[in-house]
Write a protein that holds these residues in place. Structure first.
Motif, short mmCIF file in Angstrom:
data_model
loop_
_atom_site.label_atom_id
_atom_site.label_comp_id
_atom_site.label_asym_id
_atom_site.label_seq_id
_atom_site.Cartn_x
_atom_site.Cartn_y
_atom_site.Cartn_z
N TRP A 125 142.68 -68.07 31.23
CA TRP A 125 143.26 -67.08 30.32
C TRP A 125 142.22 -66.47 29.40
O TRP A 125 142.41 -65.36 28.88
CB TRP A 125 144.37 -67.73 29.49
N ILE A 126 141.11 -67.17 29.21
CA ILE A 126 140.05 -66.63 28.35
C ILE A 126 139.14 -65.68 29.12
O ILE A 126 138.67 -64.68 28.59
CB ILE A 126 139.21 -67.79 27.76
N TYR A 127 138.93 -65.97 30.40
CA TYR A 127 137.94 -65.22 31.18
C TYR A 127 138.33 -63.75 31.33
O TYR A 127 139.48 -63.41 31.58
CB TYR A 127 137.77 -65.82 32.57
N ALA A 128 137.32 -62.90 31.19
CA ALA A 128 137.46 -61.47 31.49
C ALA A 128 136.12 -61.00 32.04
O ALA A 128 135.06 -61.39 31.54
CB ALA A 128 137.81 -60.67 30.24
N PRO A 129 136.13 -60.16 33.11
CA PRO A 129 134.88 -59.68 33.70
C PRO A 129 134.00 -59.00 32.66
O PRO A 129 134.48 -58.30 31.78
CB PRO A 129 135.36 -58.69 34.77
N GLN A 130 132.72 -59.24 32.76
CA GLN A 130 131.69 -58.65 31.91
C GLN A 130 131.78 -59.09 30.45
O GLN A 130 131.15 -58.50 29.57
CB GLN A 130 131.74 -57.11 31.99
N GLU A 131 132.54 -60.14 30.17
CA GLU A 131 132.61 -60.70 28.82
C GLU A 131 132.14 -62.15 28.86
O GLU A 131 132.62 -62.94 29.67
CB GLU A 131 134.02 -60.61 28.25
N SER A 132 131.21 -62.50 27.97
CA SER A 132 130.59 -63.82 28.00
C SER A 132 131.31 -64.84 27.11
O SER A 132 130.81 -65.93 26.88
CB SER A 132 129.13 -63.72 27.56
N THR A 133 132.50 -64.47 26.62
CA THR A 133 133.26 -65.38 25.74
C THR A 133 133.47 -66.73 26.40
O THR A 133 133.52 -67.76 25.71
CB THR A 133 134.62 -64.76 25.40
N ILE A 134 133.59 -66.74 27.70
CA ILE A 134 133.89 -67.97 28.43
C ILE A 134 132.81 -69.03 28.21
O ILE A 134 133.10 -70.23 28.12
CB ILE A 134 134.04 -67.65 29.95
N PHE A 135 131.56 -68.61 28.08
CA PHE A 135 130.47 -69.57 27.88
C PHE A 135 130.43 -70.09 26.44
O PHE A 135 130.05 -71.24 26.20
CB PHE A 135 129.13 -68.94 28.26
N ILE A 136 130.82 -69.24 25.49
CA ILE A 136 130.92 -69.71 24.10
C ILE A 136 132.00 -70.78 24.00
O ILE A 136 131.84 -71.79 23.30
CB ILE A 136 131.24 -68.52 23.16
N TRP A 137 133.10 -70.57 24.71
CA TRP A 137 134.18 -71.56 24.75
C TRP A 137 133.67 -72.88 25.32
O TRP A 137 134.01 -73.96 24.82
CB TRP A 137 135.32 -70.99 25.58
N MET A 138 132.84 -72.81 26.35
CA MET A 138 132.30 -74.03 26.97
C MET A 138 131.45 -74.81 25.97
O MET A 138 131.46 -76.04 25.95
CB MET A 138 131.48 -73.66 28.20
N ALA A 139 130.72 -74.11 25.11
CA ALA A 139 129.89 -74.78 24.11
C ALA A 139 130.77 -75.39 23.01
O ALA A 139 130.50 -76.52 22.55
CB ALA A 139 128.90 -73.78 23.50
N CYS A 140 131.81 -74.68 22.61
CA CYS A 140 132.66 -75.16 21.51
C CYS A 140 133.37 -76.47 21.85
O CYS A 140 133.53 -77.33 20.97
CB CYS A 140 133.67 -74.09 21.14
N ILE A 141 133.81 -76.61 23.09
CA ILE A 141 134.57 -77.82 23.42
C ILE A 141 133.69 -79.06 23.46
O ILE A 141 134.19 -80.18 23.49
CB ILE A 141 135.30 -77.67 24.78
N MET A 142 132.37 -78.87 23.43
CA MET A 142 131.45 -80.02 23.41
C MET A 142 131.21 -80.55 22.00
O MET A 142 130.78 -81.70 21.84
CB MET A 142 130.11 -79.65 24.04
N LEU A 143 131.49 -79.77 20.98
CA LEU A 143 131.16 -80.16 19.61
C LEU A 143 131.80 -81.47 19.16
O LEU A 143 131.16 -82.27 18.47
CB LEU A 143 131.52 -79.01 18.64
N PRO A 144 133.08 -81.74 19.53
CA PRO A 144 133.67 -83.02 19.10
C PRO A 144 132.95 -84.25 19.63
O PRO A 144 133.15 -85.35 19.10
CB PRO A 144 135.10 -82.94 19.66
#
Length: 379
Positions: free
Chosen positions: A349-368
């Motif tokens: 639901w987050i992914y959209a073509p040509q938008e890199s938000t998906i990788f920021i999400w991947m980094a955020c879920i590692m913080l805990p």
């Protein structure tokens, strides 16, 4: 017909990881070529991961004899082959959805089955499991790289045909007997299900699942959508295949020299390095599509995946022997299956073509994981 047991397990890893090297990065690309939307792909992949969880926790405890893993490999491989052959004739939405879910269910136990067979052979004939397993990772590189070339030459349909051919060879291999055959081993008389229920209530096990689940789960969007994202940014399928192949090559090198590099490290230290490497990797991927930088951070897969996986194996190895299967089942089914499924579903639901938000999400879920590592009493 017989084959030396060491040759059999080596060939098994080569065949299966060739399949996995095509399926994991490029099945979403094949589905997209059939008109399946990113949201639908994310939903299918997340449901598929739930089925991987169901498959592992439902099928693996049924192994009661030494020959059980070999029989299960044969049945699963034959079922995968039949499923893929049906896709030649039926490629509507419902057929694609059903096949994707079924393939996830059938393929999921095949890695732990190989691990179970390999572990038995380590005890029986003293094979070097690490060196045998390396050929699986090499085969993954070959599969992902080769399919990148075939897509450019023959189109997206080559993805399906390559998997069919590889599965056929894997099925033929499953019909061959090992020499020597797997021998029965004495086991303590304990109920597997009760072990799982008691383990899951222990704090150190909960932290183990959460730490590994979030570190490995941060790869969810990468596994499902990196190829689609890079394609939308104009990167060719061949270069995408090279990027995937490079990441697994780095994984191979780390596994090969793991004892020399990290033999004295604690489980927590290994997890901390995997965490930091993950934050750097996903952060860079969110900011650029420059091939030089992509090549550099793809080598971080050696730490984000391989080092974390080795840390999990080291943690399991220090547990009481009769509990190891329980730990392995929880790690494979919950840590790598259920957690990954939830994160893949959200990624869709987050992914959209040509938008890199998906990788920021991947980094955020590692913080805990920083907090969890402080609380986890594992060493």
């Amino acid at each position: 017909m017989n084959i030396a047991a060491k040759s059999w397990i080596t060939a098994y890893f080569v065949c299966f990881f060739f399949i996995w090297g095509i399926f994991l990065p490029f099945w979403s690309v094949w589905l997209a070529s059939k008109g399946v939307s990113p949201e639908q792909i994310g939903t299918l992949f997340s449901l598929g991961l739930v089925l991987r969880f169901v498959s592992n926790i439902g099928l693996l405890p049924r192994l009661k004899t030494a020959k059980g893993p070999l029989k299960m490999v044969c049945y699963l491989t034959f079922s995968v082959l039949m499923c893929l052959l049906l896709l030649i004739y039926f490629q509507g939405w419902y057929a694609l959805a059903a096949a994707t879910l079924l393939l996830n269910f059938l393929l999921a136990p095949m890695v732990p089955l190989g691990d179970i067979i390999g572990t038995r052979l380590v005890k029986q004939i003293q094979i070097n499991y690490g060196k045998v397993r390396l050929w699986g990772s090499v085969s993954f590189i070959v599969g992902s790289t080769f399919v990148g070339w075939t897509i450019g030459e023959f189109g997206h349909e080559s993805i399906l045909w390559l998997i069919i051919v590889a599965v056929f060879f894997n099925y033929c291999l499953s019909l061959i007997k090992l020499n020597p055959q797997l021998q029965e081993q004495a086991k303590p008389k304990q109920h597997h299900n009760s072990n799982l229920m008691s383990l899951i209530k222990q704090p150190k096990v909960i932290y183990f699942i959460l730490v590994m689940g979030l570190i490995q789960g941060s790869h969810a969007a990468y596994y499902s959508f990196s190829a689609l994202y890079w394609t939308s940014m104009g990167i060719s399928e061949f270069n995408i295949a090279l990027l995937w192949g490079l990441s697994v090559f780095a994984e191979v090198l780390l596994m090969r020299f793991n004892d020399k590099l990290f033999g004295s490290w604690s489980v927590k230290q290994m997890c901390l390095l995997a965490l930091i490497a993950g934050l750097i990797r996903w952060g860079v991927l969110s900011q650029t599509t420059d091939m030089a930088l992509l090549i550099l951070v793809q080598t971080f897969h050696a730490f984000t995946f391989a080092l974390a996986h080795l840390a999990a194996m080291r943690f399991i190895a220090i547990q009481e022997e009769h509990l190891m299967v329980g730990y392995q089942t929880l790690y494979s089914s919950v840590g790598l299956g259920l957690v990954m499924a939830v994160l893949t579903f959200i990624s869709g639901w987050i992914y959209a073509p040509q938008e890199s938000t998906i990788f920021i999400w991947m980094a955020c879920i590692m913080l805990p994981v920083f907090f969890l590592l402080k609380k986890w009493k594992c060493d």
